[in-house]
Write an enzyme that holds these catalytic residues in place. Sequence first.
Site, PDB file in Angstrom:
ATOM      1  N   ILE A  32       2.039  -3.785  12.028  1.00  0.00           N
ATOM      2  CA  ILE A  32       1.433  -5.212  11.703  1.00  0.00           C
ATOM      3  C   ILE A  32       1.952  -6.225  12.686  1.00  0.00           C
ATOM      4  O   ILE A  32       1.520  -7.215  13.023  1.00  0.00           O
ATOM      5  CB  ILE A  32       1.646  -5.582  10.265  1.00  0.00           C
ATOM      6  CG1 ILE A  32       0.404  -6.713  10.036  1.00  0.00           C
ATOM      7  CG2 ILE A  32       2.831  -5.869   9.926  1.00  0.00           C
ATOM      8  CD1 ILE A  32      -0.990  -6.438  10.144  1.00  0.00           C
ATOM      9  N   HIS A  98      11.419  -6.878   2.087  1.00  0.00           N
ATOM     10  CA  HIS A  98      11.052  -8.444   2.284  1.00  0.00           C
ATOM     11  C   HIS A  98      11.828  -9.479   1.518  1.00  0.00           C
ATOM     12  O   HIS A  98      12.363 -10.098   2.226  1.00  0.00           O
ATOM     13  CB  HIS A  98       9.698  -8.558   1.644  1.00  0.00           C
ATOM     14  CG  HIS A  98       8.499  -7.611   2.423  1.00  0.00           C
ATOM     15  ND1 HIS A  98       7.325  -7.855   2.175  1.00  0.00           N
ATOM     16  CD2 HIS A  98       8.470  -6.986   3.613  1.00  0.00           C
ATOM     17  CE1 HIS A  98       6.564  -7.058   2.819  1.00  0.00           C
ATOM     18  NE2 HIS A  98       7.398  -6.464   3.617  1.00  0.00           N
ATOM     19  N   LYS A 116       2.700  -9.345   2.983  1.00  0.00           N
ATOM     20  CA  LYS A 116       2.477  -8.971   1.594  1.00  0.00           C
ATOM     21  C   LYS A 116       3.058  -7.455   1.491  1.00  0.00           C
ATOM     22  O   LYS A 116       2.921  -6.491   2.392  1.00  0.00           O
ATOM     23  CB  LYS A 116       0.821  -8.966   1.546  1.00  0.00           C
ATOM     24  CG  LYS A 116      -0.119  -8.814   2.491  1.00  0.00           C
ATOM     25  CD  LYS A 116      -0.196  -7.315   3.010  1.00  0.00           C
ATOM     26  CE  LYS A 116      -0.285  -6.344   2.355  1.00  0.00           C
ATOM     27  NZ  LYS A 116      -0.424  -4.623   2.943  1.00  0.00           N
TER      28      LYS A 116
HETATM   29  N1  LIG Z   1      -1.439  -8.332   6.581  1.00  0.00           N
HETATM   30  C1  LIG Z   1      -1.755  -7.141   7.064  1.00  0.00           C
HETATM   31  O1  LIG Z   1      -3.003  -6.733   7.283  1.00  0.00           O
HETATM   32  C2  LIG Z   1      -0.705  -5.861   6.970  1.00  0.00           C
HETATM   33  C3  LIG Z   1      -1.356  -4.850   7.525  1.00  0.00           C
HETATM   34  C4  LIG Z   1      -0.302  -3.666   7.469  1.00  0.00           C
HETATM   35  C5  LIG Z   1       0.956  -3.785   7.004  1.00  0.00           C
HETATM   36  N2  LIG Z   1       1.088  -5.167   6.400  1.00  0.00           N
HETATM   37  C6  LIG Z   1       2.595  -5.319   5.741  1.00  0.00           C
HETATM   38  O2  LIG Z   1       3.493  -5.286   6.768  1.00  0.00           O
HETATM   39  C7  LIG Z   1       4.799  -4.538   6.267  1.00  0.00           C
HETATM   40  C8  LIG Z   1       5.052  -3.400   7.449  1.00  0.00           C
HETATM   41  O3  LIG Z   1       3.992  -2.500   7.559  1.00  0.00           O
HETATM   42  P1  LIG Z   1       3.579  -1.579   9.049  1.00  0.00           P
HETATM   43  O4  LIG Z   1       2.450  -0.823   8.449  1.00  0.00           O
HETATM   44  O5  LIG Z   1       3.630  -2.598  10.093  1.00  0.00           O
HETATM   45  O6  LIG Z   1       4.942  -0.657   9.004  1.00  0.00           O
HETATM   46  P2  LIG Z   1       5.592   0.061  10.047  1.00  0.00           P
HETATM   47  O7  LIG Z   1       4.619   0.286  11.370  1.00  0.00           O
HETATM   48  O8  LIG Z   1       6.046   1.235   9.601  1.00  0.00           O
HETATM   49  O9  LIG Z   1       6.498  -1.007  10.709  1.00  0.00           O
HETATM   50  C9  LIG Z   1       7.802  -1.355   9.900  1.00  0.00           C
HETATM   51  C10 LIG Z   1       8.908  -1.696  10.806  1.00  0.00           C
HETATM   52  O10 LIG Z   1       9.882  -2.346  10.177  1.00  0.00           O
HETATM   53  C11 LIG Z   1      11.237  -1.816  10.527  1.00  0.00           C
HETATM   54  N3  LIG Z   1      11.776  -0.974   9.374  1.00  0.00           N
HETATM   55  C12 LIG Z   1      12.943  -1.547   8.591  1.00  0.00           C
HETATM   56  N4  LIG Z   1      13.430  -0.500   7.789  1.00  0.00           N
HETATM   57  C13 LIG Z   1      12.649   0.492   7.671  1.00  0.00           C
HETATM   58  C14 LIG Z   1      12.465   1.529   7.124  1.00  0.00           C
HETATM   59  N5  LIG Z   1      13.482   2.026   6.087  1.00  0.00           N
HETATM   60  N6  LIG Z   1      11.442   2.431   7.503  1.00  0.00           N
HETATM   61  C15 LIG Z   1      10.601   2.176   8.419  1.00  0.00           C
HETATM   62  N7  LIG Z   1      10.746   1.112   9.208  1.00  0.00           N
HETATM   63  C16 LIG Z   1      11.487   0.084   8.726  1.00  0.00           C
HETATM   64  C17 LIG Z   1      10.793  -0.912  11.718  1.00  0.00           C
HETATM   65  O11 LIG Z   1      11.388  -1.393  12.844  1.00  0.00           O
HETATM   66  P3  LIG Z   1      12.723  -1.526  13.442  1.00  0.00           P
HETATM   67  O12 LIG Z   1      13.177  -0.075  12.944  1.00  0.00           O
HETATM   68  O13 LIG Z   1      12.255  -1.535  14.946  1.00  0.00           O
HETATM   69  O14 LIG Z   1      13.308  -2.582  13.046  1.00  0.00           O
HETATM   70  C18 LIG Z   1       9.297  -0.586  11.746  1.00  0.00           C
HETATM   71  O15 LIG Z   1       8.701  -0.845  12.890  1.00  0.00           O
HETATM   72  C19 LIG Z   1       4.350  -4.017   5.073  1.00  0.00           C
HETATM   73  O16 LIG Z   1       5.257  -4.875   4.114  1.00  0.00           O
HETATM   74  C20 LIG Z   1       2.810  -4.108   4.825  1.00  0.00           C
HETATM   75  O17 LIG Z   1       2.655  -4.220   3.489  1.00  0.00           O
HETATM   76  C21 LIG Z   1       0.460  -6.145   6.480  1.00  0.00           C
END
Ligand SMILES: NC(=O)c1ccc[n+]([C@@H]2O[C@H](COP(=O)([O-])OP(=O)(O)OC[C@H]3O[C@@H](n4cnc5c(N)ncnc54)[C@H](OP(=O)(O)O)[C@@H]3O)[C@@H](O)[C@H]2O)c1
Length: 349
Positions: A32, A98, A116
């Site tokens: 995201i 968060h 969110k």
């Molecule tokens: N607004 C929307 O439409 C929308 C859509 C999807 C998701 N979201 C929200 O955004 C958040 C992230 O979702 P995402 O789908 O982007 O997740 P994601 O692709 O897994 O990315 C999360 C990032 O957080 C970091 N991170 C920190 N601690 C972590 C852990 N223990 N395990 C995995 N990653 C960790 C990682 O970056 P580094 O390791 O490089 O720091 C990772 O790239 C969620 O809370 C979700 O609800 C919102």
Amino acid sequence: MTVTGFTLPSSRLPPPAEAEPLRWAILGPGRIAAEFAGSLRAHTRQHLAAVGSRRTDRAREFAERFGGPGTRAHGSYDAALTDDSVDVVYIAVPHVGHAELALRALEAGKHVLVEKPFAISEVESRAVVDTARRTGLFAAEAMWPRYLPAYDVLRQILADGLLGEIRSVVADLGEFFEPDPADRLFDPALGGGALLDLGVYLAAFSSFFGGAAVDLLARGRRAMTGVDATFSTLSTSRDGVQSNLFCTIEAPTPTRAWVGGTKATLTVEPPFYATPRITVTDVRGACSRSMTFEQTDAATGLAWEAAHVAQCIAEGRRESPFLPLEETVGIARTLDLIEQQLEASRQGR
Ligand SMILES: NC(=O)c1ccc[n+]([C@@H]2O[C@H](COP(=O)([O-])OP(=O)(O)OC[C@H]3O[C@@H](n4cnc5c(N)ncnc54)[C@H](OP(=O)(O)O)[C@@H]3O)[C@@H](O)[C@H]2O)c1
């Protein structure tokens, strides 16, 4: 009572490019975050000042892809939070991180936009809200539908009383995710499951029309890792609005929403959170009006929330009028209620 010959209001939101530029840090350069950064670059004058990752190489790669020559790449979240070139922090790590990062950002003197769900419980949400108030900094949940033109039209429809008294809300949100214990969506330690990922959109939608749920029944099924996979809720809000919500990560659903009022009904076409079209129809079917919208994906949509945050901060606001902090806490309370009900029914109570 009927409404005849009505017209639908227009969005009052200025284009995202008009908002004064702020200097942003993005924490957690995942899926995201990439959508958000791409939307910022394509549709706003907001500046990506810094990227914070747990690994320097990932921060650098993201900064090179979405930033400019001055974008700083930090190999820790704390380094990004204490970067003097940053005004506001967008927190895009998995849900369980968060609140902790929002608290650290606020204590470091940065405004925050938190993905969110704002936090994984009412208690955590309240802690962030209290800290934002104490530090006098801006905080908001990145519930992106709220900041879209379609929802500005819906806000006016409500304020103008076009629907009359709201009586019912029906909505569904489902997507198919390949069951994978390694995916954060199925990982209990990362707050996985349908509720916090997708259910939060339904709770926010229901809250928008009816306020927070006060009486709620939820039933559902768990996935193989124990996270909730599918659930339904039936609830009544303080204002007496009946909500019927369905959520799943096991199959795509229509993602349609419908709102019933004493004067008119509202159909919010799929996906309801970034609807391309709404229709208001007089309860007696005498008159029906539709309106279409262009911002139906994250690439075009996320710029609106970033621009709104920038505008709020420029105006000296400490929260968004489109999603006040107390409402965010109320949404978290609803999610807690659903989780409690799902757990109780699992244990046969
Ligand atoms: N607004 C929307 O439409 C929308 C859509 C999807 C998701 N979201 C929200 O955004 C958040 C992230 O979702 P995402 O789908 O982007 O997740 P994601 O692709 O897994 O990315 C999360 C990032 O957080 C970091 N991170 C920190 N601690 C972590 C852990 N223990 N395990 C995995 N990653 C960790 C990682 O970056 P580094 O390791 O490089 O720091 C990772 O790239 C969620 O809370 C979700 O609800 C919102």
